[in-house]
Scaffold this motif. Structure first.
Motif, PDB file in Angstrom:
ATOM      1  N   MET A   1       0.899  -1.122   0.141  1.00  0.00           N
ATOM      2  CA  MET A   1       0.137   0.107   0.044  1.00  0.00           C
ATOM      3  C   MET A   1       0.822   1.276   0.015  1.00  0.00           C
ATOM      4  O   MET A   1       1.887   1.240   0.721  1.00  0.00           O
ATOM      5  N   GLY A   2       0.441   2.313  -0.898  1.00  0.00           N
ATOM      6  CA  GLY A   2       1.494   3.493  -0.794  1.00  0.00           C
ATOM      7  C   GLY A   2       1.104   4.394   0.142  1.00  0.00           C
ATOM      8  O   GLY A   2       0.272   4.077   1.043  1.00  0.00           O
ATOM      9  N   LYS A   3       1.601   5.293  -0.197  1.00  0.00           N
ATOM     10  CA  LYS A   3       1.176   6.619   0.901  1.00  0.00           C
ATOM     11  C   LYS A   3      -0.282   7.099   1.014  1.00  0.00           C
ATOM     12  O   LYS A   3      -0.869   7.081  -0.035  1.00  0.00           O
ATOM     13  N   ARG A   4      -0.787   7.167   2.136  1.00  0.00           N
ATOM     14  CA  ARG A   4      -2.028   7.595   2.384  1.00  0.00           C
ATOM     15  C   ARG A   4      -2.373   8.995   2.512  1.00  0.00           C
ATOM     16  O   ARG A   4      -1.353   9.397   3.414  1.00  0.00           O
ATOM     17  N   VAL A   5      -3.279   9.802   2.187  1.00  0.00           N
ATOM     18  CA  VAL A   5      -3.486  11.024   2.515  1.00  0.00           C
ATOM     19  C   VAL A   5      -4.881  11.265   2.995  1.00  0.00           C
ATOM     20  O   VAL A   5      -5.937  10.438   2.534  1.00  0.00           O
ATOM     21  N   ALA A   6      -5.344  12.495   3.529  1.00  0.00           N
ATOM     22  CA  ALA A   6      -6.721  13.059   3.903  1.00  0.00           C
ATOM     23  C   ALA A   6      -7.316  13.853   2.728  1.00  0.00           C
ATOM     24  O   ALA A   6      -6.631  15.023   2.552  1.00  0.00           O
ATOM     25  N   LYS A   7      -8.015  13.323   1.976  1.00  0.00           N
ATOM     26  CA  LYS A   7      -8.559  14.053   0.805  1.00  0.00           C
ATOM     27  C   LYS A   7     -10.079  14.809   1.298  1.00  0.00           C
ATOM     28  O   LYS A   7     -10.908  14.151   1.734  1.00  0.00           O
ATOM     29  N   VAL A   8     -10.222  15.933   0.862  1.00  0.00           N
ATOM     30  CA  VAL A   8     -11.468  16.549   0.837  1.00  0.00           C
ATOM     31  C   VAL A   8     -12.401  16.044  -0.154  1.00  0.00           C
ATOM     32  O   VAL A   8     -12.047  15.978  -1.401  1.00  0.00           O
ATOM     33  N   ALA A 145      -8.872  15.027  12.401  1.00  0.00           N
ATOM     34  CA  ALA A 145      -9.591  14.250  11.232  1.00  0.00           C
ATOM     35  C   ALA A 145      -8.350  13.178  10.424  1.00  0.00           C
ATOM     36  O   ALA A 145      -8.640  12.197  10.101  1.00  0.00           O
ATOM     37  N   GLN A 146      -7.488  14.194   9.940  1.00  0.00           N
ATOM     38  CA  GLN A 146      -6.241  13.538   9.291  1.00  0.00           C
ATOM     39  C   GLN A 146      -5.527  12.404  10.080  1.00  0.00           C
ATOM     40  O   GLN A 146      -5.451  11.128   9.511  1.00  0.00           O
ATOM     41  N   ARG A 147      -5.559  12.609  11.399  1.00  0.00           N
ATOM     42  CA  ARG A 147      -4.660  11.483  12.168  1.00  0.00           C
ATOM     43  C   ARG A 147      -5.759  10.405  12.287  1.00  0.00           C
ATOM     44  O   ARG A 147      -5.311   9.280  12.243  1.00  0.00           O
ATOM     45  N   LEU A 148      -7.092  10.731  12.280  1.00  0.00           N
ATOM     46  CA  LEU A 148      -8.029   9.533  12.751  1.00  0.00           C
ATOM     47  C   LEU A 148      -7.893   8.744  11.312  1.00  0.00           C
ATOM     48  O   LEU A 148      -8.054   7.364  11.298  1.00  0.00           O
ATOM     49  N   LEU A 149      -7.844   9.260   9.891  1.00  0.00           N
ATOM     50  CA  LEU A 149      -7.748   8.684   8.814  1.00  0.00           C
ATOM     51  C   LEU A 149      -6.523   7.935   8.885  1.00  0.00           C
ATOM     52  O   LEU A 149      -6.634   6.548   8.526  1.00  0.00           O
ATOM     53  N   MET A 150      -5.581   8.473   9.218  1.00  0.00           N
ATOM     54  CA  MET A 150      -4.321   7.684   9.297  1.00  0.00           C
ATOM     55  C   MET A 150      -4.199   6.449  10.126  1.00  0.00           C
ATOM     56  O   MET A 150      -3.211   5.579   9.850  1.00  0.00           O
ATOM     57  N   THR A 151      -4.981   6.479  11.156  1.00  0.00           N
ATOM     58  CA  THR A 151      -4.832   5.310  12.038  1.00  0.00           C
ATOM     59  C   THR A 151      -5.499   4.177  11.702  1.00  0.00           C
ATOM     60  O   THR A 151      -5.548   3.080  12.142  1.00  0.00           O
TER      61      THR A 151
ATOM     62  N   PHE B 156       0.622  11.189  19.108  1.00  0.00           N
ATOM     63  CA  PHE B 156       2.343  10.449  18.549  1.00  0.00           C
ATOM     64  C   PHE B 156       2.332  10.685  17.071  1.00  0.00           C
ATOM     65  O   PHE B 156       3.141  10.417  16.539  1.00  0.00           O
ATOM     66  N   GLN B 157       1.321  11.009  16.502  1.00  0.00           N
ATOM     67  CA  GLN B 157       1.355  11.217  15.053  1.00  0.00           C
ATOM     68  C   GLN B 157       2.130  12.408  14.688  1.00  0.00           C
ATOM     69  O   GLN B 157       2.555  12.466  13.307  1.00  0.00           O
ATOM     70  N   ASP B 158       2.252  13.376  15.536  1.00  0.00           N
ATOM     71  CA  ASP B 158       3.027  14.523  15.257  1.00  0.00           C
ATOM     72  C   ASP B 158       4.662  14.270  15.411  1.00  0.00           C
ATOM     73  O   ASP B 158       5.016  13.762  16.765  1.00  0.00           O
TER      74      ASP B 158
END
Lengths: 372, 186
Positions: A1-8, A145-151, B156-158
């Protein structure tokens, strides 16, 4: 899986100026303001006040219903419903339904209860989260929001910033002598204070592969929250927290990539001065800056979301929005690039900067597709 | 992740790193008694609202129990708390000062505490923490372990954040409050 991002994937703004992101943008671009004079007697206050208040009737609880309207309008832009168990609601507000405080029970006033009620009405099954970091909340909520999506906890996050104005809030700012008796004048030499405003603004984020971002889609590329460690009700004189937040979000970018920095720009003497210092310290003094407070007043918990939406619309339109109320006499010590007229840009990213009581500061860098 | 320390405060007592921290008082007086017994020498404590006093005392006792140099400006430590009632107790107090007519006395010293994140700011100011400070409001529902796990996962994501004061701080009234704070290393 590649890099993931938070998209609008959708956004909506509900303000005194208009109902809809693009409708709001067009009014702002045309130089309209929501801020009007209100007589002290309207809310039984000590003095008259300047505020941007939504005139159309909204059922009580007001903040809840403003937020639900905005969220539903944003959801209606999607091709189908979001999966309820895979969608998290993040609410950004400072005072929620505090206008009801004299006759409501705790169960109706707690911000978490407000968010639970909203999630229930939207049919979402995950427990929502409220981010309440004073006036930075709307930017912080997007970072969350971004962090929740990344987790991987969910695939969709609905961020809704909402603030309903009330006697409670205005009396407090009056006691601080923070309000301007006229339309606010961000970054001007004769600025004396802020105007307050109300709004609900929603951005729906989706986790996406970086390779799956189209040229016209927006991504929250970086975010940071930093404290001044200085004072609970005044900013650091040297813009410490704002500088550090800016430095963090610019760590893998150069200033020439930015269309503008959308600053907090409340038009209080200390805030705007502090931001000019932070921008210079972060090496961004050559980047156009702008404040949107002249159009709406300070919408507090909604500000970070509303101003991000308008900034996306502006970049989409190749525009750096004018700072309404700026009188051409720069009233800060560091020569930021601010203007009373709309300017043009061909850049594809911007920074939203914000700060608030409790010494908190936050910044996000938003990037439009392709640039990744 | 390593838990470097933990404190639990209720109106009936204090438990610091699994040991009883001796206190002679209960309720609101417990917080004042702890302030005196820990020799924080920080008079701003007396200006704080109850939520901030609770968070301040919890963080102060927790940090005093650690073998680390304090009060050096640092960006690598975050203060990330969650609460159910937030600042509702102070909201009600402020509302009682702005009744119409002769009872209208809005005060900035009270109003500033009608924001739930002020407690995170007070801890950051005390300790010169320039890192992230955040306040989340949620209804009860998560277990302590789930809450701490989720807050840590977000915090800790920062990439700059290497340690954090993470936990719960909630004040309803002098007989109903609790703080559960962890010091966590990434």
């Amino acid at each position: 899986m590649g890099k993931r991002v938070a998209k609008v994937i959708a956004h909506h703004a509900f303000t005194p100026l208009a109902d809809g992101s693009h409708e709001n943008y067009l009014r702002v671009k045309a130089g309209q303001t929501a801020v009007q004079r209100h007589a002290a007697e309207e809310w039984d206050l000590g003095e008259d006040f300047m505020a941007g208040i939504i005139a159309t009737p909204i059922a009580s609880p007001r903040a809840t219903n403003m937020a639900l309207h905005s969220i539903r309008q944003a959801l209606s832009q999607l091709s189908g419903p979001l999966p309820p168990a895979d969608t998290l609601l993040v609410v950004s507000t400072t005072k929620g339904n505090v206008d009801k405080i004299d006759d409501a029970a705790d169960d109706e006033l707690r911000l978490g209860a407000m968010a639970d009620d909203m999630a229930r009405q939207l049919g979402l099954t995950q427990q929502p989260l409220v981010v309440s970091n004073a006036c930075t909340s709307g930017v912080c909520a997007q970072i969350v929001a971004q962090r929740l999506l990344m987790t991987g906890r969910c695939h969709y996050v609905i961020v809704c910033g909402v603030e309903a104005q009330s006697r409670f809030i205005v009396s407090g700012f009056q006691s601080f002598h923070a309000l301007s008796p006229e339309h606010c004048r961000p970054f001007s030499s004769n600025r004396v204070g802020l105007n307050v405003g109300e709004a609900a603004a929603t951005i729906i984020y989706k986790v996406s592969e970086a390779t799956d971002v189209a040229a016209d889609e927006w991504v929250l590329h970086a975010g940071a929250i930093r404290n001044d460690a200085n004072h609970i009700s005044g900013p650091s004189r040297i813009g410490e927290g704002s500088f550090r937040a800016l430095r963090a979000v610019m760590h893998d970018a150069t200033p020439d990539e930015l269309a503008f920095v959308s600053v907090h720009g409340t038009a209080t003497p200390y805030n705007d001065e502090m931001e000019s210092i932070a921008i210079d310290r972060a090496g961004l003094i050559g980047v156009p800056v702008g404040s949107l407070k002249g159009y709406y007043g300070h919408t507090m918990g909604a500000a970070g979301v509303l101003e991000t939406i308008l900034s996306m619309e502006a970049v989409d339109d190749g525009t750096v929005l004018a700072t309404l109320g700026y009188d051409g006499q720069l009233g800060v010590s560091h020569p930021v690039s601010i203007a009373a007229e709309n300017r043009t840009t061909d850049k594809r990213s911007f920074v939203k900067l914000i700060s608030g009581f409790g010494g908190c500061n936050a910044a996000i860098r938003m990037t439009k597709g392709g640039a990744l | 992740m390593t838990h470097l320390g933990k404190i639990v405060i209720t109106p009936r007592g204090v438990e610091l790193n699994s040991q009883v921290y001796p206190t002679s008082q209960i309720g609101d007086a417990l917080l004042t008694a702890c302030y005196r017994s820990c020799h924080a020498d920080y008079p701003k404590f007396f200006k704080m609202d109850p939520l901030c006093r609770l968070g301040f005392i919890a963080s102060e006792l927790l940090l005093q129990s650690q073998d680390e140099e304090r009060f050096i400006p640092r960006e690598d430590r975050a203060v990330v708390l969650a609460s159910c009632n937030g600042c509702l107790h102070t909201d009600r107090h402020y509302a009682s000062t702005i009744h119409a007519g002769d009872n209208y006395f809005p005060s900035p010293a009270v109003f500033v505490y009608t924001l739930p994140n002020i407690v995170t700011g007070e801890i950051a100011i005390r300790n010169k923490y320039l890192g992230e400070s955040s306040m989340y409001i949620v209804e009860d529902g998560l277990t302590e372990e789930e809450l701490v796990q989720r807050l840590a996962e977000l915090t800790f994501q920062d990439p700059v954040t290497t340690s954090a004061i993470i936990g719960w701080v909630d004040y309803h009234d002098g007989d109903h409050y609790n703080a559960i704070l962890y010091l966590i290393q990434k």
